[in-house]
Design a protein around this motif. Sequence first.
Motif, PDB file in Angstrom:
ATOM      1  N   SER A   1       0.857  -1.207   0.000  1.00  0.00           N
ATOM      2  CA  SER A   1       0.000   0.000   0.000  1.00  0.00           C
ATOM      3  C   SER A   1       0.883   1.244   0.000  1.00  0.00           C
ATOM      4  O   SER A   1       0.667   2.200   0.763  1.00  0.00           O
ATOM      5  CB  SER A   1      -0.943   0.011   1.220  1.00  0.00           C
ATOM      6  OG  SER A   1      -1.717  -1.159   1.259  1.00  0.00           O
TER       7      SER A   1
ATOM      8  N   TYR B   1       3.847 -13.352  16.477  1.00  0.00           N
ATOM      9  CA  TYR B   1       4.706 -13.177  17.640  1.00  0.00           C
ATOM     10  C   TYR B   1       4.023 -12.196  18.607  1.00  0.00           C
ATOM     11  O   TYR B   1       3.903 -11.005  18.305  1.00  0.00           O
ATOM     12  CB  TYR B   1       6.049 -12.644  17.145  1.00  0.00           C
ATOM     13  CG  TYR B   1       7.094 -12.395  18.186  1.00  0.00           C
ATOM     14  CD1 TYR B   1       7.696 -13.448  18.873  1.00  0.00           C
ATOM     15  CD2 TYR B   1       7.489 -11.100  18.483  1.00  0.00           C
ATOM     16  CE1 TYR B   1       8.654 -13.201  19.833  1.00  0.00           C
ATOM     17  CE2 TYR B   1       8.456 -10.845  19.440  1.00  0.00           C
ATOM     18  CZ  TYR B   1       9.028 -11.904  20.110  1.00  0.00           C
ATOM     19  OH  TYR B   1       9.978 -11.649  21.057  1.00  0.00           O
TER      20      TYR B   1
ATOM     21  N   ARG C   1       0.945 -11.369  19.279  1.00  0.00           N
ATOM     22  CA  ARG C   1       0.114 -10.519  18.436  1.00  0.00           C
ATOM     23  C   ARG C   1      -0.649  -9.445  19.223  1.00  0.00           C
ATOM     24  O   ARG C   1      -0.845  -8.332  18.750  1.00  0.00           O
ATOM     25  CB  ARG C   1      -0.881 -11.414  17.677  1.00  0.00           C
ATOM     26  CG  ARG C   1      -1.899 -10.680  16.851  1.00  0.00           C
ATOM     27  CD  ARG C   1      -1.232  -9.904  15.721  1.00  0.00           C
ATOM     28  NE  ARG C   1      -2.203  -9.433  14.757  1.00  0.00           N
ATOM     29  CZ  ARG C   1      -1.959  -8.498  13.857  1.00  0.00           C
ATOM     30  NH1 ARG C   1      -0.770  -7.951  13.792  1.00  0.00           N
ATOM     31  NH2 ARG C   1      -2.881  -8.134  13.015  1.00  0.00           N
TER      32      ARG C   1
HETATM   33  P1  NAD Z   1       0.879  -5.728   8.083  1.00  0.00           P
HETATM   34  O1  NAD Z   1       1.960  -4.730   8.240  1.00  0.00           O
HETATM   35  O2  NAD Z   1      -0.379  -5.603   8.863  1.00  0.00           O
HETATM   36  O3  NAD Z   1       1.450  -7.202   8.349  1.00  0.00           O
HETATM   37  C1  NAD Z   1       2.530  -7.720   7.612  1.00  0.00           C
HETATM   38  C2  NAD Z   1       2.762  -9.155   7.984  1.00  0.00           C
HETATM   39  O4  NAD Z   1       3.183  -9.198   9.351  1.00  0.00           O
HETATM   40  C3  NAD Z   1       1.504 -10.020   7.880  1.00  0.00           C
HETATM   41  O5  NAD Z   1       1.857 -11.292   7.375  1.00  0.00           O
HETATM   42  C4  NAD Z   1       1.030 -10.086   9.333  1.00  0.00           C
HETATM   43  O6  NAD Z   1       0.280 -11.240   9.623  1.00  0.00           O
HETATM   44  C5  NAD Z   1       2.385 -10.100  10.052  1.00  0.00           C
HETATM   45  N1  NAD Z   1       2.300  -9.708  11.462  1.00  0.00           N
HETATM   46  C6  NAD Z   1       1.595  -8.715  12.030  1.00  0.00           C
HETATM   47  N2  NAD Z   1       1.749  -8.693  13.376  1.00  0.00           N
HETATM   48  C7  NAD Z   1       2.589  -9.708  13.654  1.00  0.00           C
HETATM   49  C8  NAD Z   1       3.138 -10.240  14.870  1.00  0.00           C
HETATM   50  N3  NAD Z   1       2.843  -9.720  16.073  1.00  0.00           N
HETATM   51  N4  NAD Z   1       3.952 -11.310  14.784  1.00  0.00           N
HETATM   52  C9  NAD Z   1       4.263 -11.848  13.584  1.00  0.00           C
HETATM   53  N5  NAD Z   1       3.774 -11.415  12.399  1.00  0.00           N
HETATM   54  C10 NAD Z   1       2.942 -10.339  12.437  1.00  0.00           C
HETATM   55  O7  NAD Z   1       0.567  -5.704   6.510  1.00  0.00           O
HETATM   56  P2  NAD Z   1      -0.534  -6.420   5.617  1.00  0.00           P
HETATM   57  O8  NAD Z   1      -1.752  -5.568   5.546  1.00  0.00           O
HETATM   58  O9  NAD Z   1      -0.667  -7.862   5.937  1.00  0.00           O
HETATM   59  O10 NAD Z   1       0.241  -6.272   4.211  1.00  0.00           O
HETATM   60  C11 NAD Z   1      -0.228  -6.837   3.040  1.00  0.00           C
HETATM   61  C12 NAD Z   1      -0.054  -5.831   1.919  1.00  0.00           C
HETATM   62  O11 NAD Z   1      -0.350  -6.453   0.684  1.00  0.00           O
HETATM   63  C13 NAD Z   1      -1.017  -4.628   2.056  1.00  0.00           C
HETATM   64  O12 NAD Z   1      -0.323  -3.457   1.720  1.00  0.00           O
HETATM   65  C14 NAD Z   1      -2.079  -4.944   1.017  1.00  0.00           C
HETATM   66  O13 NAD Z   1      -2.747  -3.801   0.503  1.00  0.00           O
HETATM   67  C15 NAD Z   1      -1.224  -5.626  -0.035  1.00  0.00           C
HETATM   68  N6  NAD Z   1      -2.073  -6.369  -0.977  1.00  0.00           N
HETATM   69  C16 NAD Z   1      -2.522  -5.683  -2.060  1.00  0.00           C
HETATM   70  C17 NAD Z   1      -3.364  -6.324  -2.969  1.00  0.00           C
HETATM   71  C18 NAD Z   1      -3.844  -5.502  -4.150  1.00  0.00           C
HETATM   72  O14 NAD Z   1      -3.296  -4.413  -4.347  1.00  0.00           O
HETATM   73  N7  NAD Z   1      -4.825  -5.957  -4.920  1.00  0.00           N
HETATM   74  C19 NAD Z   1      -3.733  -7.635  -2.770  1.00  0.00           C
HETATM   75  C20 NAD Z   1      -3.261  -8.308  -1.647  1.00  0.00           C
HETATM   76  C21 NAD Z   1      -2.414  -7.650  -0.743  1.00  0.00           C
END
Ligand code: NAD
Length: 173
Positions: free
Chosen positions: A37, A120, A122
Motif C-alpha cells: 500500500s 509473535y 500478536r
Molecule cells: P501488516 O503490516 O499488517 O502485516 C505484515 C505481515 O506481518 C503479515 O503477514 C502479518 O500477519 C504479520 N504480522 C503482524 N503482526 C505480527 C506479529 N505480532 N507477529 C508476527 N507477524 C505479524 O501488513 P498487511 O496488511 O498484511 O500487508 C499486506 C499488503 O499487501 C497490504 O499493503 C495490502 O494492501 C497488499 N495487498 C494488495 C493487494 C492488491 O493491491 N490488490 C492484494 C493483496 C495484498
Amino acid sequence: MTRAFYIGRFQPYHFGHHAVIMRIAEEVDELVIGIGSAQKSHEDTDPFTAGERVLMVYNALEHLPIRHYVLPIEDVRYNSIWVHHVASRTPRFDVVYSNNPLVIQLFREAGFSVKESPLYVRERYSGTEIRRRMIEGKKWEHLVPKPVVDVIKDCDGVERLRNVSANESNFSL
Ligand code: NAD
C-alpha cells in the motif's frame, strides 16, 4: 540460492514483523521486503509514507546478516493481477512468507511456494494497537525497534496520526 519475499504495510514496522524477518533470515539467502500500500499515507490506518516506511525497515535491519531489498509496492485495483504486479517490481523470488490470508491465497493460486509465518505476541505487537496508543498518548516506543522511533519522531508522526484520525472522525459524523 534461495530468495524470499515478505510484504507488509508496516504502519509502523514493529517487533512482531522484526521477529518474523529474523527467522526468515535463518532459512534463506536473500530477502525482498515489500512496503505494501505504498500509495497510502496520512490516513488513520496508514499514517506513514512509503519513504518513511522504507527508512523504518531499512534502518531497523541494518545488521540483518543476509542481503535484502526494501521496495515500495502500490496496491492495484484487481487482486487477480496483484501477484504479477508484485513480480514486475521485485527481483525474482522462490518462496513467499506471510500470515495475511489474501496474500497467501493469491500467491498460492499463482503457483508460488508460501510459508505461513507465525504470529509473535500478536496482542502486543500489532500496528492497530501501536497506533491506538499513539493517539491516546500512551507509551508505544517499546513496541518498535529504536530506529523506527527515530523515523517517527523525525516526521512528527504521532502528531500527524492524531490530526488525521481527528479529521477522519469528523468526516464520519
Ligand atoms: P501488516 O503490516 O499488517 O502485516 C505484515 C505481515 O506481518 C503479515 O503477514 C502479518 O500477519 C504479520 N504480522 C503482524 N503482526 C505480527 C506479529 N505480532 N507477529 C508476527 N507477524 C505479524 O501488513 P498487511 O496488511 O498484511 O500487508 C499486506 C499488503 O499487501 C497490504 O499493503 C495490502 O494492501 C497488499 N495487498 C494488495 C493487494 C492488491 O493491491 N490488490 C492484494 C493483496 C495484498
